[in-house]
Structure formats: C-alpha cells, structure tokens
Design a protein around this motif. Structure first.
Motif, mmCIF file in Angstrom:
data_model
loop_
_atom_site.group_PDB
_atom_site.id
_atom_site.type_symbol
_atom_site.label_atom_id
_atom_site.label_comp_id
_atom_site.label_asym_id
_atom_site.label_seq_id
_atom_site.Cartn_x
_atom_site.Cartn_y
_atom_site.Cartn_z
ATOM 1 N N ASP A 157 11.652 8.428 24.503
ATOM 2 C CA ASP A 157 12.279 9.404 25.402
ATOM 3 C C ASP A 157 13.505 10.027 24.744
ATOM 4 O OD1 ASP A 157 10.378 8.838 27.294
ATOM 5 O OD2 ASP A 157 11.624 7.353 28.331
ATOM 6 N N TYR A 158 14.280 9.187 24.019
ATOM 7 C CA TYR A 158 15.448 9.723 23.319
ATOM 8 C C TYR A 158 14.991 10.696 22.231
ATOM 9 C CZ TYR A 158 17.580 5.536 25.414
ATOM 10 O OH TYR A 158 17.993 4.555 26.267
ATOM 11 N N ALA A 159 13.947 10.313 21.527
ATOM 12 C CA ALA A 159 13.437 11.174 20.463
ATOM 13 C C ALA A 159 12.960 12.506 21.013
ATOM 14 C CB ALA A 159 12.306 10.466 19.718
ATOM 15 N N ALA A 160 12.344 12.489 22.176
ATOM 16 C CA ALA A 160 11.846 13.725 22.772
ATOM 17 C C ALA A 160 12.992 14.646 23.143
ATOM 18 C CB ALA A 160 10.987 13.405 23.996
ATOM 19 N N VAL A 161 14.061 14.079 23.691
ATOM 20 C CA VAL A 161 15.216 14.897 24.062
ATOM 21 C C VAL A 161 15.856 15.498 22.810
ATOM 22 C CG1 VAL A 161 17.533 14.845 25.045
ATOM 23 C CG2 VAL A 161 15.665 13.654 26.207
ATOM 24 N N LEU A 162 16.029 14.689 21.778
ATOM 25 C CA LEU A 162 16.683 15.169 20.557
ATOM 26 C C LEU A 162 15.826 16.189 19.822
ATOM 27 C CD1 LEU A 162 18.114 11.771 19.250
ATOM 28 C CD2 LEU A 162 19.388 13.654 20.292
ATOM 29 N N ALA A 163 14.511 16.141 20.012
ATOM 30 C CA ALA A 163 13.625 17.075 19.325
ATOM 31 C C ALA A 163 13.872 18.510 19.765
ATOM 32 C CB ALA A 163 12.172 16.688 19.561
ATOM 33 N N ALA A 164 14.518 18.684 20.891
ATOM 34 C CA ALA A 164 14.815 20.041 21.360
ATOM 35 C C ALA A 164 15.846 20.727 20.485
ATOM 36 C CB ALA A 164 15.299 19.990 22.813
ATOM 37 N N GLN A 165 16.572 19.958 19.703
ATOM 38 C CA GLN A 165 17.589 20.528 18.796
ATOM 39 C C GLN A 165 16.948 20.713 17.423
ATOM 40 O OE1 GLN A 165 21.814 19.004 18.607
ATOM 41 N NE2 GLN A 165 21.139 18.375 16.543
ATOM 42 N N SER A 166 16.860 21.936 16.962
ATOM 43 C CA SER A 166 16.219 22.215 15.668
ATOM 44 C C SER A 166 17.211 22.235 14.508
ATOM 45 C CB SER A 166 15.465 23.547 15.726
ATOM 46 O OG SER A 166 16.363 24.605 16.053
ATOM 47 N N GLU A 167 18.425 22.676 14.764
ATOM 48 C CA GLU A 167 19.433 22.777 13.696
ATOM 49 C C GLU A 167 20.796 22.397 14.265
ATOM 50 O OE1 GLU A 167 21.349 23.554 10.032
ATOM 51 O OE2 GLU A 167 19.250 23.211 10.536
ATOM 52 N N PRO A 168 21.446 21.444 13.682
ATOM 53 C CA PRO A 168 20.998 20.626 12.545
ATOM 54 C C PRO A 168 19.994 19.568 12.975
ATOM 55 C CG PRO A 168 23.088 19.802 13.335
ATOM 56 C CD PRO A 168 22.787 21.023 14.161
ATOM 57 N N GLN A 169 19.450 18.849 12.000
ATOM 58 C CA GLN A 169 18.528 17.775 12.334
ATOM 59 C C GLN A 169 19.261 16.712 13.140
ATOM 60 O OE1 GLN A 169 16.312 16.116 9.109
ATOM 61 N NE2 GLN A 169 15.537 18.091 8.390
ATOM 62 N N PRO A 170 18.710 16.330 14.282
ATOM 63 C CA PRO A 170 19.438 15.392 15.140
ATOM 64 C C PRO A 170 19.441 13.958 14.619
ATOM 65 C CG PRO A 170 17.303 15.901 16.098
ATOM 66 C CD PRO A 170 17.444 16.798 14.909
ATOM 67 N N LEU A 171 18.473 13.616 13.790
ATOM 68 C CA LEU A 171 18.405 12.270 13.210
ATOM 69 C C LEU A 171 18.484 12.391 11.692
ATOM 70 C CD1 LEU A 171 15.554 10.699 15.372
ATOM 71 C CD2 LEU A 171 17.995 10.183 15.504
ATOM 72 N N ALA A 172 19.431 11.694 11.101
ATOM 73 C CA ALA A 172 19.617 11.794 9.644
ATOM 74 C C ALA A 172 20.035 10.428 9.104
ATOM 75 C CB ALA A 172 20.672 12.848 9.301
ATOM 76 N N SER A 173 19.728 10.244 7.831
ATOM 77 C CA SER A 173 19.992 8.948 7.188
ATOM 78 C C SER A 173 21.489 8.640 7.137
ATOM 79 C CB SER A 173 19.425 8.944 5.773
ATOM 80 O OG SER A 173 19.829 7.788 5.073
ATOM 81 N N ALA A 174 21.805 7.396 7.452
ATOM 82 C CA ALA A 174 23.192 6.934 7.345
ATOM 83 C C ALA A 174 23.387 6.038 6.124
ATOM 84 C CB ALA A 174 23.580 6.171 8.602
#
Length: 613
Positions: A157-174
């Motif tokens: 569900d969190y991934a689906a919400v964040l997928a609405a944001q195209s730029e910048p990438q909402p998930l990135a390597s730390a």
C-alpha cells in the motif's frame, strides 16, 4: 674489456631510468593510502582555517534517545509519529522530505496499542503519506537484502501511494561504499561499481533533484564545505506542531530540504573523514544520516570534488622519481621540501575549487627517489672510503687519513702555518750493520723497528711525515690539534726508546746486535700541507723548525743522550729537572740554540703538562 667513459655514463643513465620506473611504480601502489590521509587532513585544515559557508543547506531532524524514551512503541512501530512529522513539515512548506528510514514490509494491522486501542498503525502512516505528497516531495531509503539478492520490499500500500510521484524517485538506495580504511569519502556512483545494482539514483541524489539540482554525480563528497551539523530533535518538531506554532515551523522548513534519520550514539554508525556532528565534537564515527546530509549539501552547492585522472597521477609519480638523478644530496632534499610544501598548499587551494590533485604518488616518488639515492650515494661513499682506507692506511698516519676521509684535508688547499713539535729519529751505525746482512734481512729488521716506533708516535697523537732510510720524521699538533704538542713529542720519544729496548731483547735472542737510536725535538712554526705537484704530492711540514729538529737528532751521539731537544721544547713543558741543559750551541746553517739532553730510561720521570711558552 672495460667500459669507456661514455659507456659508463650510458649504463648509469639506464640504471637511473630503471630505478625511477621502479620508484614510480612503488609510489603508485602506496599512493591510495597516502592520498586518503592527505585528503582527510586537508578537509580538516580547510574546515578549521578556511570555512566555506553554504547557501543551500539541509535541515537535519534527528531521532534521538530522548525521543525514544518518551514513546511506548519501538522505532519499527513509530507510524503515528512519522505520519505526524510528515504532516507538520509538509504543512510548513518543505520542498522535499527525505527519510533515512526503511518503511515496514508488513501492515501490522493486527497489533493494538495499549494506550490507544483505536490506533491503526498501518492506516495512520498510509494517510500521512497520502496527505504529504501533494504538498512536498518524498524520498525514502531502500536497503539491499543480501540474502534475497534484491532491495528489501516495503508494504504494497505504501509502494502504491509513492508510485504516484514520478520525479524524483520516491525510493532510492541509502547505501554507501567505504574506502579500504573503512571511511566514506566517495559518492557511490555507478562507475565505481560498488552498489549491488549500480543504480545512479541514491537518497542524496533524489533529494537534490527535488530541490531542482539533477546531475550525474560522481567523485568525492565535498567535506570541507558547510559548518558542523546540529540536528533538530524529532520530539521538538512534534511538540511545535501540537502547540500550533506554525510560524516557527514555517521559518525552519519552508522551501527547504529536510532529512530525517536516527542520531543515536550506537545505531547505524559509519566512519567519516571529518567530524560533522556538532553534538559530538571531534568524533568521526557518526550516524550514517550525516553522510547523506553532507552529500546533499555538496550537490546543492559546489558539487562533488573531482580527483585527477590516473594518467596524471602517473605523470606526477614519474616526475617525482626524476629526483633520483640529481647527485647533490643537500640541495635535492631542500628542493624536495620546497616542492612538498608548494604542492600541499596548491592541493589545498585546488580542493577549495572542487579538484583533488592526489599528490600522494608524486610526493612519495619524490621522497623515495631522493632518500634512496642519498642512501645509495652514502653507501657508495662509505665503500669508497673503506677502499681508500685499506689502500692508503699504510701510506699516511691515522689522523691524516681521518682528515682525508672527512674532507678536511684537500690537496688543492694551500699550506697553513702553525706551531708544531717536530721529531726526528735515526738508528745509530745502522749502515755498517746492514752491510753484514742480506737485503731481505735489512728490510725485515727495518719493518719490525718502524712498526714499533710509529705506533708510539700515533699513540700520542703524532703524524708520521716520512721515512728516510733508517730515519723517521714526525710532528705533533697537526692536522689534529693537541693540548701540548711538546709533551706529546717527549712522551712519544720515551715510549719509542722503551719499544726499542723490547726489540733489542728479541734481537739478542735471535743472535743480532742491539740497535741504538737518537731522537731530536724542536718546537716552533712550520708550514703544514700538501707539497709536490698535482700528480705526486705528500702531506708534510717544512720550515726552520724542521731543520733544527733534524740537527738536534744528529747531536745525540756527540752529547751522549738518546733524546736531544731545544730550549723551546723545554720551556713549553715547564723546564723539568730531567732535561739536562747542555748550553747554547750553533747549528749548521743556524744561530746558537739552547740544547737539553734526556735519557728517559735512566730518569724514569713523567713529562709534566705544558706551560705557555
């Protein structure tokens, strides 16, 4: 067949080139360690003495021990506080919110809060994410699951919400990659090949992109810009929101990049090259969120520091290795010190401009070349001196050899006038004795005799000038100064006679007649130095003092004393009673001289210390 001069020079040049190549290769191998140490030192130097403030900085919000002590839930179940934080910061106008936290993989909807039974952890955080995205950009950390071979999943569900944001990438390597010494200096760009998926997008790059700065980042994190970080406690942010202090929140977060992460002293710690935490001064093992914060700070301001290419490193190493060729050691070491200082200053200046010249290879090659060539020359000089000592130790006295080896005696120097005590000795009636001996026997006997008496001269600091048939000339006071050359000369004469008595006992056992010796001493000025031509010369003494000593030696038989000395010698040792006055006598080619006789083996008295003459 021997080498010609040009052939030797060519061989030396080839040897030097080979040595330079080896030195350059060794320097390049050792350079990474040296460069990291130099880079850290210059980062710290620039931060302390030439601080560079930044125009666009990141706001750091920290999850500290104080916050965790005030809540009942563990950090994994901090959904309510995270949602509350996102709402407060996005309402305050933050441009982007970066979370150095990993969202859970599960809903946790079966868990119930003891204090708030109606709380739904999952729905609360999901609502917070949905309410934040229209107002602020979100960038969340993802970490690699090494067991499964992919990045760890977050709840769908969190991934689906964040997928609405195209730029910048909402998930990135730390993830960060450390150098061989465990410190984080380089940005983990794809060319470094240190990230599992070689992704060009990181938590830092996406936060910077949300601030309008998108780039293909590579190089070194710019650690010399900006001041130490001071975090804003998460608990304080939440309290401001609960108190409705929107003006204060807006002043802190409006149009800013915000980064939330743990700042505990024992969680997610990494090794950094500089101390970045204002709350932990001097400490370099710090929470990883600071590495992200400094990376974002670099991207938003001067960019990453770019190291020079490996090819330029090689050129610097070869240039440094050329220090092998200069033979002047002192001048070369001074030049190396000047070059070192200049290169370090230049590298510090270039670092402030965003370039790291990586001087380690050049400096290491230069110092290895300079010091190894100096050591090699010192070894060659030592061996040459040893060879000269072995070859010429019998040709000159030890003190003269020592002065030659140290460079204090030079055949090109002019003679020096100095006061010395000159000694002449001669074997009585040796010519008649030698006529009854074979030539080999004569040489053998003279060698036995001279080996004993020259040892006595050297024992008392004297210099054997020359051998004249069965005679010997020596002087005291040069090249090595003595407290009393006259005392040394008389003591040497005494010991020479004692050695002759010992030799006579040996000769008597062998059936040979005993030897008798006469010794003459005179003290005064003489010219000491090299006499002769450029092709053949010797270290000697000349002057009237030498002539008088020779004449006195010839008068030993006339007066019946084995030792005859002048009044000058007697005066300078205090006119001791054992020196028997013989009156003034004219010498051949010289005016009258006061003469004294001495038989050391009869009187047995010690020579007193000298008196000013």
């Amino acid at each position: 067949m021997g080498f010609s001069g040009s052939g030797k020079r060519s061989a030396g040049t080839l040897l030097g080139l080979f040595a330079a190549a080896v030195i350059a290769a060794l320097a390049l191998v050792a350079a990474p360690l040296a460069d990291t140490r130099l880079l850290d030192a210059q980062f710290e130097f620039n931060r302390q003495y030439f601080p560079q403030p930044v125009a666009n900085d990141v706001v750091l919000v920290g999850i500290d021990e104080a916050f965790l002590d005030t809540v009942d839930e563990p950090l994994t179940l901090s959904h309510r506080y995270l949602a509350e934080f996102l709402g407060a910061v996005s309402d305050a106008g933050a441009t982007v919110i970066g979370l150095d936290l990993v969202l859970p993989e599960k809903r946790f909807d079966t868990l119930v809060s003891a204090r708030n039974p109606d709380l739904d952890f999952h729905r609360t955080l999901l609502a917070g994410l949905m309410q934040t995205l229209p107002k602020s950009k979100l960038v969340l950390a993802k970490v690699w699951d090494f067991q499964r071979g992919h990045y760890r999943d977050i709840q769908i569900d969190y991934a689906a919400v964040l997928a609405a944001q195209s730029e910048p990438q909402p998930l990135a390597s730390a993830l960060f990659c450390s150098d061989d010494d465990g410190r984080i200096r380089r940005y983990p760009d794809p060319g470094w090949n240190c990230l599992p998926d070689r992704s060009p997008n990181t938590l830092s790059s996406e936060v910077a992109a949300a601030m309008g700065v998108r780039g293909e980042w590579r190089g070194l994190i710019n650690y010399h810009i900006g001041a130490e970080f001071h975090y804003l406690p998460l608990g304080e942010v939440l309290q401001l929101a609960r108190d409705g202090n929107t003006e204060r929140l807006k002043a802190i977060f409006d149009k800013r990049a915000v980064l939330l992460g743990t700042v505990q002293d024992d969680t997610d710690l990494v090794n950094l090259p500089v101390a970045l935490a204002g709350w932990r001064p001097g400490i370099k093992r710090l929470p990883g969120v600071l590495a992200h914060a400094q990376s974002i700070r670099s991207m938003l301001n001067q960019g990453m520091v770019q190291p020079i290419s490996p090819g330029l490193q090689g050129v610097m190493a070869l240039f440094g290795a050329l220090f092998w060729f200069h033979p002047a050691v002192a001048r070369k070491l001074l030049l190396a010190a000047v070059v070192t200082a200049g290169l370090l200053v230049a590298s510090a200046v270039w670092l402030r401009s965003g370039w790291w010249c990586m001087p380690g290879a050049g400096l290491l090659a230069m110092w290895i070349a300079a010091l190894s060539r100096s050591a090699w020359q010192a070894w060659r000089n030592f061996r040459e001196k040893q060879r000269l000592r072995r070859s010429f130790s019998g040709a000159v006295s030890p003190h003269v050899m020592q002065q030659i080896m140290s460079g204090d005696l030079d055949a090109g120097r002019r003679g020096v006038k100095t006061d010395v005590c000159v000694l002449f000795s001669d074997i009585r009636n040796f010519t008649a004795m030698s006529e009854r001996m074979e030539a080999e026997q004569v040489v053998s006997l003279l060698n036995r005799y001279f080996s004993r008496i020259t040892a006595m001269v050297h024992r008392h600091g004297g210099t054997v000038d020359k051998f004249i048939g069965d005679g010997m000339m020596a002087f005291f006071g040069a090249p090595n100064p003595l407290p009393s050359p006259e005392k040394a000369g008389l003591e040497a004469a005494r010991d020479m006679l004692a050695e002759l008595a010992e030799l006579n006992r040996e000769l008597e056992e062998e059936g040979w007649p005993p030897l008798a010796m006469g010794i003459g001493l005179h003290s005064g000025p003489a010219v000491i130095g090299y006499i002769g031509s450029s092709d053949r010369h010797e270290y000697t003494a000349i002057g009237d003092t030498v002539n008088v000593a020779s004449r006195l030696e010839g008068m030993c038989k006339q007066f019946g004393y084995p030792v005859m000395c002048s009044g000058e010698v007697a005066q300078r040792v205090g006119m001791p009673e054992f020196l028997q006055p013989q009156g003034d006598h004219a010498l051949k080619g010289h005016s009258a001289v006061a003469i004294y006789g001495w038989d050391p083996l009869q009187t047995g008295q010690a020579v007193p210390t000298s008196h000013p003459g």
